[in-house]
Design a protein around this motif. Structure first.
Motif, PDB file in Angstrom:
ATOM      1  N   PHE A 120     -12.193   1.714  -9.871  1.00 11.13           N
ATOM      2  CA  PHE A 120     -11.066   2.416  -9.247  1.00 11.13           C
ATOM      3  C   PHE A 120     -11.303   2.461  -7.741  1.00 11.13           C
ATOM      4  O   PHE A 120     -12.450   2.468  -7.284  1.00 11.13           O
ATOM      5  CB  PHE A 120     -10.934   3.828  -9.814  1.00 11.13           C
ATOM      6  N   GLN A 121     -10.223   2.564  -6.977  1.00  7.60           N
ATOM      7  CA  GLN A 121     -10.319   2.356  -5.541  1.00  7.60           C
ATOM      8  C   GLN A 121      -9.880   3.568  -4.731  1.00  7.60           C
ATOM      9  O   GLN A 121      -8.988   4.328  -5.133  1.00  7.60           O
ATOM     10  CB  GLN A 121      -9.454   1.156  -5.139  1.00  7.60           C
ATOM     11  N   ALA A 122     -10.523   3.724  -3.577  1.00  7.21           N
ATOM     12  CA  ALA A 122     -10.093   4.640  -2.523  1.00  7.21           C
ATOM     13  C   ALA A 122     -10.118   3.826  -1.245  1.00  7.21           C
ATOM     14  O   ALA A 122     -11.188   3.482  -0.738  1.00  7.21           O
ATOM     15  CB  ALA A 122     -11.005   5.855  -2.427  1.00  7.21           C
ATOM     16  N   THR A 128      -2.867  -0.856  -1.943  1.00  2.00           N
ATOM     17  CA  THR A 128      -3.989  -0.746  -2.860  1.00  2.00           C
ATOM     18  C   THR A 128      -3.753   0.413  -3.819  1.00  2.00           C
ATOM     19  O   THR A 128      -3.393   1.507  -3.393  1.00  2.00           O
ATOM     20  CB  THR A 128      -5.304  -0.507  -2.087  1.00  2.00           C
ATOM     21  N   GLU A 129      -3.955   0.172  -5.101  1.00  9.81           N
ATOM     22  CA  GLU A 129      -3.787   1.250  -6.075  1.00  9.81           C
ATOM     23  C   GLU A 129      -4.914   2.262  -5.889  1.00  9.81           C
ATOM     24  O   GLU A 129      -6.093   1.929  -6.002  1.00  9.81           O
ATOM     25  CB  GLU A 129      -3.804   0.697  -7.497  1.00  9.81           C
ATOM     26  N   GLN A 130      -4.550   3.485  -5.588  1.00 10.31           N
ATOM     27  CA  GLN A 130      -5.532   4.521  -5.271  1.00 10.31           C
ATOM     28  C   GLN A 130      -5.848   5.307  -6.545  1.00 10.31           C
ATOM     29  O   GLN A 130      -5.077   6.155  -6.976  1.00 10.31           O
ATOM     30  CB  GLN A 130      -4.997   5.443  -4.181  1.00 10.31           C
ATOM     31  N   ASP A 147      -1.182   7.500  -0.457  1.00 10.92           N
ATOM     32  CA  ASP A 147      -2.412   7.962  -1.111  1.00 10.92           C
ATOM     33  C   ASP A 147      -3.655   7.303  -0.514  1.00 10.92           C
ATOM     34  O   ASP A 147      -4.727   7.293  -1.136  1.00 10.92           O
ATOM     35  CB  ASP A 147      -2.375   7.708  -2.621  1.00 10.92           C
ATOM     36  N   THR A 148      -3.533   6.730   0.681  1.00 10.51           N
ATOM     37  CA  THR A 148      -4.640   6.020   1.302  1.00 10.51           C
ATOM     38  C   THR A 148      -5.692   6.990   1.829  1.00 10.51           C
ATOM     39  O   THR A 148      -5.447   8.183   2.010  1.00 10.51           O
ATOM     40  CB  THR A 148      -4.137   5.141   2.448  1.00 10.51           C
ATOM     41  N   ILE A 149      -6.890   6.437   2.093  1.00  9.83           N
ATOM     42  CA  ILE A 149      -8.022   7.216   2.602  1.00  9.83           C
ATOM     43  C   ILE A 149      -8.480   6.588   3.913  1.00  9.83           C
ATOM     44  O   ILE A 149      -8.975   5.455   3.929  1.00  9.83           O
ATOM     45  CB  ILE A 149      -9.199   7.233   1.608  1.00  9.83           C
ATOM     46  N   ASN A 150      -8.323   7.309   5.011  1.00  7.30           N
ATOM     47  CA  ASN A 150      -8.751   6.821   6.325  1.00  7.30           C
ATOM     48  C   ASN A 150     -10.158   7.343   6.616  1.00  7.30           C
ATOM     49  O   ASN A 150     -10.348   8.413   7.199  1.00  7.30           O
ATOM     50  CB  ASN A 150      -7.762   7.283   7.399  1.00  7.30           C
ATOM     51  N   LEU A 173      -3.734  14.819  -8.742  1.00  2.83           N
ATOM     52  CA  LEU A 173      -3.243  13.445  -8.722  1.00  2.83           C
ATOM     53  C   LEU A 173      -4.306  12.480  -8.205  1.00  2.83           C
ATOM     54  O   LEU A 173      -5.112  12.829  -7.333  1.00  2.83           O
ATOM     55  CB  LEU A 173      -1.993  13.348  -7.847  1.00  2.83           C
ATOM     56  N   ASN A 174      -4.293  11.277  -8.748  1.00  3.54           N
ATOM     57  CA  ASN A 174      -5.158  10.166  -8.358  1.00  3.54           C
ATOM     58  C   ASN A 174      -6.562  10.235  -8.927  1.00  3.54           C
ATOM     59  O   ASN A 174      -7.352   9.319  -8.703  1.00  3.54           O
ATOM     60  CB  ASN A 174      -5.261  10.008  -6.836  1.00  3.54           C
ATOM     61  N   ALA A 175      -6.913  11.278  -9.660  1.00  6.18           N
ATOM     62  CA  ALA A 175      -8.271  11.378 -10.204  1.00  6.18           C
ATOM     63  C   ALA A 175      -8.408  10.557 -11.481  1.00  6.18           C
ATOM     64  O   ALA A 175      -9.022  11.000 -12.453  1.00  6.18           O
ATOM     65  CB  ALA A 175      -8.628  12.839 -10.449  1.00  6.18           C
TER      66      ALA A 175
END
Length: 788
Positions: A120-122, A128-130, A147-150, A173-175
């Motif tokens: 799974f991705q961050a 990109t599927e988060q 839902d991106t991570i900077n 969400l997203n977990a």
């Protein structure tokens, strides 16, 4: 073309690999654990005092339980772990020290990696599927728009610890595959001052400073860093400036913290380059520019209040602002028409158009052409969370109960445009000023307002049935409302609503003082992002930099996770302590979302692709003596499709006669490496001098764009680093490291590029569309740290 197998061989093979790796790992780790336990008992001494590690039961600070009571895989890295190689580096520490974690560099910038955990991705990259939920001081850090991570906006020096946990619905969400919960320092947890200056290869120069102090009931903490890198590839550079400050106050039963984060970054990443171009010049980039700039402000107020000895309240309120600008130079979708009209065409027989429907002439008389995609995102995000924690006994049994709710809202203004222009011969950079492309259904300048409203209510209860057995039950209800309003009278306006209750249940059993077993089941979900909802039709496909069109709805993604494991700590009278973990997991996703190629080259659309699975095993062993430590981690990740489908091949050379590829059940998800081995350690040679190192092996993975597994995998690799620290005086420390000591040429990400669409002066006869993102060659870095 590929003939359908008579038997489901991919499934049988994958299952066999999974079971074999699992059994070997369990056997090996139990054997090592048994030997260590026998050695401790043979010495006739009791085990060393157990160190209790507390894990948060929710994202909010101030409430947690012992890690041994959590029925899921968990890992914790503290500030010392993050700075083990020199200066603090969150992602490098996760990549080097935790099983199941890997990084890829799709953007080509070292500060913009995609983090993978269990497949799974961050990621900071749109599209990109988060699948991971990320929190910073209890506030949701996944950006509302995509839902991106900077990662670049987090001041690394100010991080106190990070908890990595398997799927838990309480984290919202997203977990789907788990969560990362980052806690920052404050004046109560960090006292004194420190400053360092460092630099080294690839034009890197960095400075960091932090200071914390307590005066009565009040504490302050401030930190900042400045980083510049020239980079080692063409047109690669990074400039980052971060500040973090916290003011804390506590008295009797109350503790409050107000903190502020400021960040500014400009990141240039060359992305992937065709393999034949890299063979001629390993530093070459394909097309340019590729720039990302972030301006970020975040204010956070969090606190806790002990209502009684057994009951406490925790709460967080936050505001954040992100202005992001992305500029990408790409191969053109608009080329000279082949009908002799003297125009440009977006498709055969379809003239390219600009404002007011005017056609675009072949103004360069055959080219070469390139396209510049620009997008700007302005987001104002805000939210509040609160929970009650109660630790009163229940039926005479120890009990830990948490119940709360959260709201996360945001207002985003997104704009995007694309321009057709020339192409420089040497660096293949866009040559402007260019002509605006306005092609309905494809490249349309857009301006859209997006409103997000995510609400949740959660509870979790851990009951100790006996001193050795604990049962945990939890659940969360999520509701997501996403509204789009087209600011230019187009068809983007739409409202989307998603809701779901996700349950979880699990148990832990402390079999022995050195052995804890756990097992659990959980569910989680994520809502489609505005980016996905606005590019969800094969009739109106898009590029990642300019993707807004009016499209149908998507289903939310739902994850079902089963996991089990063993963990423990062994302590011997000789002062040697060993910790071990082994975890098995399987996560099945319903209605997963994929970015599927369209018939138009270089464009795609988001689509529910059915079921996918991530299953695997993580194992780690760390042994620590008085002056040394060693560790080894192993991960096996089997990420596969459970549902088949057909898509356009894009630039994949393995297309069938119709230009398609067929994904079958059991095919591996691209971009996920099945095997990883990590090992490292350190030795305190003298009271002043420490040396250490780490190494990483990663097996090959299928290229992104090869969902059908028809072409060779990206090559596997092994790389190693060395580091050292020397305490020159009580307050002055020297540190240094060498990365990639073998100067290995390796790649962490691969895809396909339209090689034929761009002339490569260094490789004029290039025809292979395989395109890689190369890792950095050997590099040396060093610095000095002063404490005060």
């Amino acid at each position: 073309m590929r003939a359908a197998p008579a038997l489901p061989a991919p499934i049988v093979t994958a299952t066999h690999r999974f079971l074999t790796a699992t059994l070997l790992t369990i056997g090996g780790f139990l054997a090592v654990s048994g030997l260590l336990a026998r050695g401790a008992l043979a010495q006739g001494a009791p085990p060393a005092p157990e160190q209790v590690i507390v894990i948060g039961t929710s994202p909010l600070p101030g409430s947690g339980i012992a890690r041994d009571s959590v029925p899921a895989e968990t890992s914790v890295l503290d500030r010392a772990d993050l700075a083990r190689d020199g200066t603090p580096d969150l992602l490098a520490a996760l990549n080097e020290q935790l099983p199941g974690v890997s990084l890829d560099a799709a953007s080509g910038n070292p500060l913009q990696p995609t983090l993978q955990y269990h497949g799974f991705q961050a990621s900071p990259l749109q599209g990109t599927e988060q699948g991971l939920a990320v929190y910073l001081n209890g506030a949701r850090f996944n950006q509302p728009f995509g839902d991106t991570i900077n990662w670049d906006v987090i001041p690394q020096v100010a991080i106190d610890r990070i908890d990595v946990e398997g799927s838990n619905p309480v984290f919202g969400l997203n977990a789907l595959g788990g969560s990362l919960n980052v806690r920052m320092k404050n004046g109560f947890t960090y006292a004194g001052g420190e400053a360092d200056a460092s630099g080294g290869s690839f034009g890197q120069a960095q400075g960091e400073a932090q200071y914390g102090a307590v005066s009565g009931d009040t504490a302050i903490y401030v930190a900042g860093n400045v980083l510049h890198q020239d980079g080692w590839r063409d047109l690669q550079s990074s400039d980052v400036r971060n500040f973090y400050g916290d003011v804390g106050w506590r008295r009797d039963a109350i503790e409050l913290h107000a903190n502020l984060t400021l960040a500014n970054s400009v990141l240039n990443g060359p992305g992937t380059s065709p393999v034949e171009l890299l063979a001629a010049d390993p530093a070459a980039q394909f097309t340019a520019p590729n720039a990302n700039s972030n301006n970020y402000i975040a204010a956070n107020l969090n606190g806790s209040y002990a209502i009684t000895d057994d009951t406490s309240l925790q709460a967080v309120a936050y505001y954040q602002y992100l202005q992001q600008r992305v500029v990408n130079g790409n191969a053109p979708n608009d080329v000279p028409c082949d009908d002799g009209s003297g125009l440009l065409c977006s498709d055969p027989g379809t003239p390219s158009t600009t404002r007011d429907g005017a056609t675009i002439t072949d103004f360069l008389q055959g080219g070469p052409y390139s396209e510049l995609d620009e997008q700007t995102t302005n987001t104002n995000g805000y939210g509040v969370s609160a929970q009650i924690t109660n630790t009163a006994t229940l039926f005479g049994l120890h009990n830990h109960f948490v119940a709360g709710g959260s709201f996360d809202g945001a207002q985003t203004m997104f704009s995007a445009a694309a321009y057709i222009g020339g192409l420089t011969a040497d660096t293949r950079a866009f040559a402007g000023p260019g002509i605006l492309i306005d092609e309905p259904g494809s490249n349309v300048p857009v301006r859209v307002a997006v409103g997000d409203a995510y609400a949740g209510a959660f509870l979790a209860d851990t009951l100790d049935l006996t001193p050795a057995i604990a049962i945990t039950a939890s659940g969360r209800f999520n509701n997501a409302e996403i509204d789009l309003a087209d600011q230019q009278g187009g068809d983007l306006t739409g409202q989307h609503s998603y809701s779901r209750f996700n349950p979880a249940i699990g148990a832990t059993w402390k079999v022995r003082s050195w052995l804890t077993a756990y097992a659990g089941y959980s569910e989680a979900n994520r809502a489609p992002t505005p980016a996905e909802l606005s590019c969800a039709s094969p009739a109106d496909s898009c590029s990642l930099a300019n993707f807004f069109t009016g499209d149908p709805d998507l289903k939310q993604v739902v994850a079902h996770t089963v996991e089990a494991g063993l963990r423990g700590t062994l302590g011997a009278a000789s002062g040697i302590r060993a910790t071990y973990d082994i975890s098995l997991y399987r996560t099945d996703l319903d209605d997963d979302i994929g970015f599927v190629n369209s018939l138009t080259l270089g464009r795609a659309f988001f689509q529910n692709i059915g079921g996918t699975r991530r299953q695997g095993v993580d194992a780690s062993l760390a042994v620590r003596g008085r002056r040394w430590r060693v560790y080894v981690d192993y991960s096996y990740t089997d990420a596969t499709y459970l549902t088949g489908y057909v898509e356009s091949a894009g630039s994949n050379p393995a297309a069938d006669a119709d230009g398609n590829v067929t994904i079958m059940r059991g095919d591996r998800l691209p971009g996920v490496a099945p095997n990883q081995i990590k090992f490292g350690g350190s030795l305190q040679l003298t009271d002043a001098w420490l040396i250490g190192g780490s190494a990483l092996y990663q097996s090959g993975q299928y290229l992104v764009g090869d969902e059908a597994n028809l072409t060779p995998r990206l090559p596997g690799f092994i790389t190693a680093n060395l580091y050292t620290r020397y305490q020159l005086t009580q307050r002055v420390q020297l540190f240094g490291q060498i990365q990639n000591i073998g100067n290995e040429r390796y790649y962490t990400y691969g895809t396909f590029s339209p090689t034929a669409a761009v002339y490569l002066s260094q490789a004029p006869n290039a025809s292979n569309p395989r395109s890689y993102s190369p890792a950095a060659p050997i590099g040396g870095f060093g610095g000095v740290r002063v404490s005060f």
